[in-house]
Scaffold this motif. Structure first.
Motif, PDB file in Angstrom:
ATOM      1  N   TRP A 137      10.208   1.983   0.575  1.00 17.56           N
ATOM      2  CA  TRP A 137       9.943   2.647   1.848  1.00 17.56           C
ATOM      3  C   TRP A 137       9.365   1.659   2.861  1.00 17.56           C
ATOM      4  O   TRP A 137       9.668   1.743   4.059  1.00 17.56           O
ATOM      5  N   CYS A 138       8.561   0.710   2.394  1.00 18.62           N
ATOM      6  CA  CYS A 138       8.068  -0.328   3.300  1.00 18.62           C
ATOM      7  C   CYS A 138       9.236  -1.118   3.893  1.00 18.62           C
ATOM      8  O   CYS A 138       9.236  -1.447   5.086  1.00 18.62           O
ATOM      9  N   GLU A 139      10.235  -1.414   3.058  1.00 18.38           N
ATOM     10  CA  GLU A 139      11.429  -2.083   3.562  1.00 18.38           C
ATOM     11  C   GLU A 139      12.138  -1.219   4.605  1.00 18.38           C
ATOM     12  O   GLU A 139      12.631  -1.717   5.623  1.00 18.38           O
ATOM     13  N   ARG A 168       2.858  -9.145   2.672  1.00 20.68           N
ATOM     14  CA  ARG A 168       1.590  -8.523   2.277  1.00 20.68           C
ATOM     15  C   ARG A 168       1.809  -7.470   1.198  1.00 20.68           C
ATOM     16  O   ARG A 168       1.029  -7.368   0.247  1.00 20.68           O
ATOM     17  N   ASN A 169       2.887  -6.690   1.338  1.00 19.05           N
ATOM     18  CA  ASN A 169       3.207  -5.693   0.309  1.00 19.05           C
ATOM     19  C   ASN A 169       3.382  -6.355  -1.055  1.00 19.05           C
ATOM     20  O   ASN A 169       2.854  -5.878  -2.061  1.00 19.05           O
ATOM     21  N   ASP A 170       4.128  -7.443  -1.084  1.00 16.10           N
ATOM     22  CA  ASP A 170       4.403  -8.100  -2.361  1.00 16.10           C
ATOM     23  C   ASP A 170       3.131  -8.668  -2.981  1.00 16.10           C
ATOM     24  O   ASP A 170       2.965  -8.644  -4.205  1.00 16.10           O
ATOM     25  N   LYS A 216       0.446  -5.006 -10.577  1.00 19.37           N
ATOM     26  CA  LYS A 216       0.987  -5.359 -11.887  1.00 19.37           C
ATOM     27  C   LYS A 216      -0.084  -5.929 -12.794  1.00 19.37           C
ATOM     28  O   LYS A 216      -0.006  -5.797 -14.021  1.00 19.37           O
ATOM     29  N   ALA A 217      -1.087  -6.569 -12.197  1.00 24.85           N
ATOM     30  CA  ALA A 217      -2.189  -7.138 -12.970  1.00 24.85           C
ATOM     31  C   ALA A 217      -3.284  -6.114 -13.255  1.00 24.85           C
ATOM     32  O   ALA A 217      -4.280  -6.436 -13.909  1.00 24.85           O
ATOM     33  N   GLY A 218      -3.101  -4.885 -12.770  1.00 20.72           N
ATOM     34  CA  GLY A 218      -4.111  -3.852 -12.977  1.00 20.72           C
ATOM     35  C   GLY A 218      -5.339  -4.031 -12.110  1.00 20.72           C
ATOM     36  O   GLY A 218      -6.400  -3.480 -12.410  1.00 20.72           O
ATOM     37  N   GLU A 219      -5.191  -4.785 -11.003  1.00 18.27           N
ATOM     38  CA  GLU A 219      -6.349  -5.149 -10.181  1.00 18.27           C
ATOM     39  C   GLU A 219      -6.267  -4.619  -8.754  1.00 18.27           C
ATOM     40  O   GLU A 219      -7.120  -4.937  -7.928  1.00 18.27           O
ATOM     41  N   LEU A 220      -5.261  -3.815  -8.442  1.00 21.82           N
ATOM     42  CA  LEU A 220      -5.095  -3.333  -7.077  1.00 21.82           C
ATOM     43  C   LEU A 220      -6.123  -2.263  -6.737  1.00 21.82           C
ATOM     44  O   LEU A 220      -6.347  -1.331  -7.512  1.00 21.82           O
ATOM     45  N   ALA A 221      -6.738  -2.411  -5.570  1.00 24.42           N
ATOM     46  CA  ALA A 221      -7.544  -1.328  -4.999  1.00 24.42           C
ATOM     47  C   ALA A 221      -6.575  -0.416  -4.256  1.00 24.42           C
ATOM     48  O   ALA A 221      -6.114  -0.763  -3.169  1.00 24.42           O
TER      49      ALA A 221
END
Length: 217
Positions: free
Chosen positions: A21-23, A39-41, A48-53
């Motif tokens: 959807w960002c695309e 920035r999205n990537d 994927k690293a389990g670290e996203l806020a």
């Protein structure tokens, strides 16, 4: 009745609907495609690293929609689902949904993407019950903020337990299908965890725990 629960991104579909959807927002001219997707990537790598806020990602990805009406977004999402999402639905996912439906299970999609995307995608799969990240609406327009508990990591468990209580259901005999380490809290909660095309961390955990591992195409 038993509940069959499905994650959406990289589980039912071969991709991430928020990124797609960002695309699309880039194609619509709402954002600068190159910088926005960069920035999205970056944020998806943190996911994927389990670290996203997740609060940060939602603020970023919803900002271009601020001031737009739900009706405007719905009008644009429908054709986008047809053009970009339907071709990447896993056929094996459709078979699993059909098998659970034939057994009389109640089917639910729970996703860490926004409900404005998750609900219409689930509808195309014949599923009308979803738990997803809810979007704040002020004066009939999206504010760019979220509302309520985000359906991400432990938040999926929180929202699911609230839904079960409201619906008079329980987790007895429940299944949950997911690809992501971020869903370990919910996978560890259900009777029948089902791992689909797992990331390396989830695969290792599944093998140690003896959980079924599916390769969906």
């Amino acid at each position: 009745m038993p509940v069959a629960i499905f994650d959406l991104d990289e589980t039912l579909i071969d991709g991430d609907c928020s990124t797609l959807w960002c695309e699309q927002m880039g194609r619509l001219g709402w954002v600068d495609p190159a910088s926005f997707m960069r920035r999205n990537d970056e944020m998806m790598e943190a996911y994927k690293a389990g670290e996203l806020a997740m609060e940060d990602y939602m603020a970023f990805s919803l900002e271009p929609m601020a001031g737009r009406t739900p009706e405007e977004i719905e009008h644009l999402v429908g054709p986008w689902v047809e053009d970009f999402i339907e071709p990447i639905i896993f056929s094996d996912a459709c078979k699993a949904i059909a098998e659970h439906r034939a057994k009389g299970d109640r089917i639910l999609v729970i996703s860490a993407s926004g409900v404005h995307l998750v609900a219409p995608i689930a509808e195309r799969l014949g599923i009308d019950e979803v738990l997803a990240i809810d979007l704040d609406i002020q004066h009939g327009h999206y504010s760019g903020a979220t509302t309520g508990v985000l359906t991400y990591q432990q938040g999926k468990v929180t929202r699911l337990l609230e839904w079960l209580d409201a619906e008079g259901e329980n987790l007895e005999g429940a299944s949950f299908y997911s690809d992501s380490r971020n869903d370990l809290p919910l996978l560890q909660t259900v009777d029948h965890p089902q791992v689909v095309n797992p990331d390396p961390v989830l695969l290792e955990h599944a093998l140690q725990a003896g959980w079924p591992v599916h390769v969906w195409k």
